[in-house]
Design an enzyme around this catalytic site. Structure first.
Site, PDB file in Angstrom:
ATOM      1  N   ARG A   1      -2.481  -5.890  -8.034  1.00 25.91           N
ATOM      2  CA  ARG A   1      -1.222  -6.929  -7.640  1.00 25.91           C
ATOM      3  C   ARG A   1      -1.153  -8.013  -8.552  1.00 25.91           C
ATOM      4  O   ARG A   1       0.105  -8.385  -9.125  1.00 25.91           O
ATOM      5  CB  ARG A   1      -1.502  -7.499  -6.433  1.00 25.91           C
ATOM      6  CG  ARG A   1      -1.327  -6.560  -5.134  1.00 25.91           C
ATOM      7  CD  ARG A   1      -1.728  -7.173  -3.762  1.00 25.91           C
ATOM      8  NE  ARG A   1      -3.015  -7.758  -4.057  1.00 25.91           N
ATOM      9  CZ  ARG A   1      -3.882  -8.244  -3.231  1.00 25.91           C
ATOM     10  NH1 ARG A   1      -3.084  -8.480  -1.986  1.00 25.91           N
ATOM     11  NH2 ARG A   1      -4.984  -8.885  -3.084  1.00 25.91           N
TER      12      ARG A   1
ATOM     13  N   HIS B   1       0.851  -1.082   0.115  1.00 22.09           N
ATOM     14  CA  HIS B   1       0.324   0.056  -0.017  1.00 22.09           C
ATOM     15  C   HIS B   1       0.850   1.267  -0.022  1.00 22.09           C
ATOM     16  O   HIS B   1       0.822   2.090  -0.836  1.00 22.09           O
ATOM     17  CB  HIS B   1      -0.847   0.158   1.324  1.00 22.09           C
ATOM     18  CG  HIS B   1      -1.884  -0.983   1.493  1.00 22.09           C
ATOM     19  ND1 HIS B   1      -2.104  -1.833   2.507  1.00 22.09           N
ATOM     20  CD2 HIS B   1      -3.086  -1.388   0.429  1.00 22.09           C
ATOM     21  CE1 HIS B   1      -2.977  -2.675   2.098  1.00 22.09           C
ATOM     22  NE2 HIS B   1      -3.454  -2.477   1.068  1.00 22.09           N
TER      23      HIS B   1
ATOM     24  N   SER C   1      -3.365  -7.952   2.985  1.00 26.61           N
ATOM     25  CA  SER C   1      -3.648  -7.498   4.528  1.00 26.61           C
ATOM     26  C   SER C   1      -3.805  -8.949   4.938  1.00 26.61           C
ATOM     27  O   SER C   1      -3.797  -9.285   6.243  1.00 26.61           O
ATOM     28  CB  SER C   1      -4.713  -6.513   4.564  1.00 26.61           C
ATOM     29  OG  SER C   1      -4.140  -5.470   4.111  1.00 26.61           O
TER      30      SER C   1
ATOM     31  N   LYS D   1     -17.053  -6.381   5.562  1.00 28.94           N
ATOM     32  CA  LYS D   1     -15.954  -7.094   5.568  1.00 28.94           C
ATOM     33  C   LYS D   1     -15.623  -7.604   6.996  1.00 28.94           C
ATOM     34  O   LYS D   1     -14.835  -8.419   7.143  1.00 28.94           O
ATOM     35  CB  LYS D   1     -14.720  -6.558   4.776  1.00 28.94           C
ATOM     36  CG  LYS D   1     -14.721  -6.476   3.255  1.00 28.94           C
ATOM     37  CD  LYS D   1     -13.282  -6.297   2.917  1.00 28.94           C
ATOM     38  CE  LYS D   1     -12.842  -6.526   1.529  1.00 28.94           C
ATOM     39  NZ  LYS D   1     -11.728  -5.793   1.079  1.00 28.94           N
TER      40      LYS D   1
END
Length: 159
Positions: free
Chosen positions: A91, A18, A129, A42
């Site tokens: 990514r 990030h 994460s 989430k």
């Protein structure tokens, strides 16, 4: 030119990947707003307040970055910030389909705001994460993937 860009995410927690993207966006735009989504759907591990605090500490060295939490539509938040664009990180190729859908929806909601895709440095392309939380939950060393502040917060949460 003075252009504001919004870099949204859950940042649960913020990683070196990030930070890499935010630093690079900081070279391209006059203001980068790191928009940390409340995202109750989430069920984030860290509270919104904790995620905002960590991001502020990790990103303090970048003078043109602001960190804000938000709980509304990203398109509306970006409009309120007078942003010209939304930055999204990719990514891996599999990220593209979902991000493409989001970009098209945001364009439909706010046609004047563009979406720009950035890819992280290859050394960060595998970091997520979710993986960081999993490693930390099993007492693994995450110091190569996150700032020391984040690593310490993870240790506190899991001890």
């Amino acid at each position: 030119m003075n252009h504001t860009v919004v870099f949204p995410g859950t940042f649960d927690p913020i990683t070196h990947g990030h930070r890499d993207l935010i630093e690079r966006a900081g070279h391209l735009f006059s203001t980068v707003i790191v928009a940390i989504a409340e995202n109750k759907r989430k069920s984030p591990f860290f509270s919104l307040k904790e995620r905002v605090e960590m991001a502020q500490e990790v990103l303090a060295h970048i003078k043109n970055v602001e960190v804000r939490g938000f709980g509304i539509l990203l398109a509306e938040f970006s409009k309120q910030c007078k942003a010209r664009a939304i930055i999204r990180g990719l990514r891996v190729v599999s990220d593209f389909e979902y991000e493409f859908q989001l970009a098209n929806m945001n364009r439909r909601l706010e046609p004047d705001i563009e979406t720009i895709f950035l890819t992280p440095s290859e050394k960060y392309s595998f970091i997520s994460s979710t993986l960081i939380r999993e490693i930390a939950s099993l007492n693994g060393d995450v110091s190569a993937f996150v700032h020391e502040i984040v690593a310490n917060r993870l240790k506190q949460k899991f001890s």
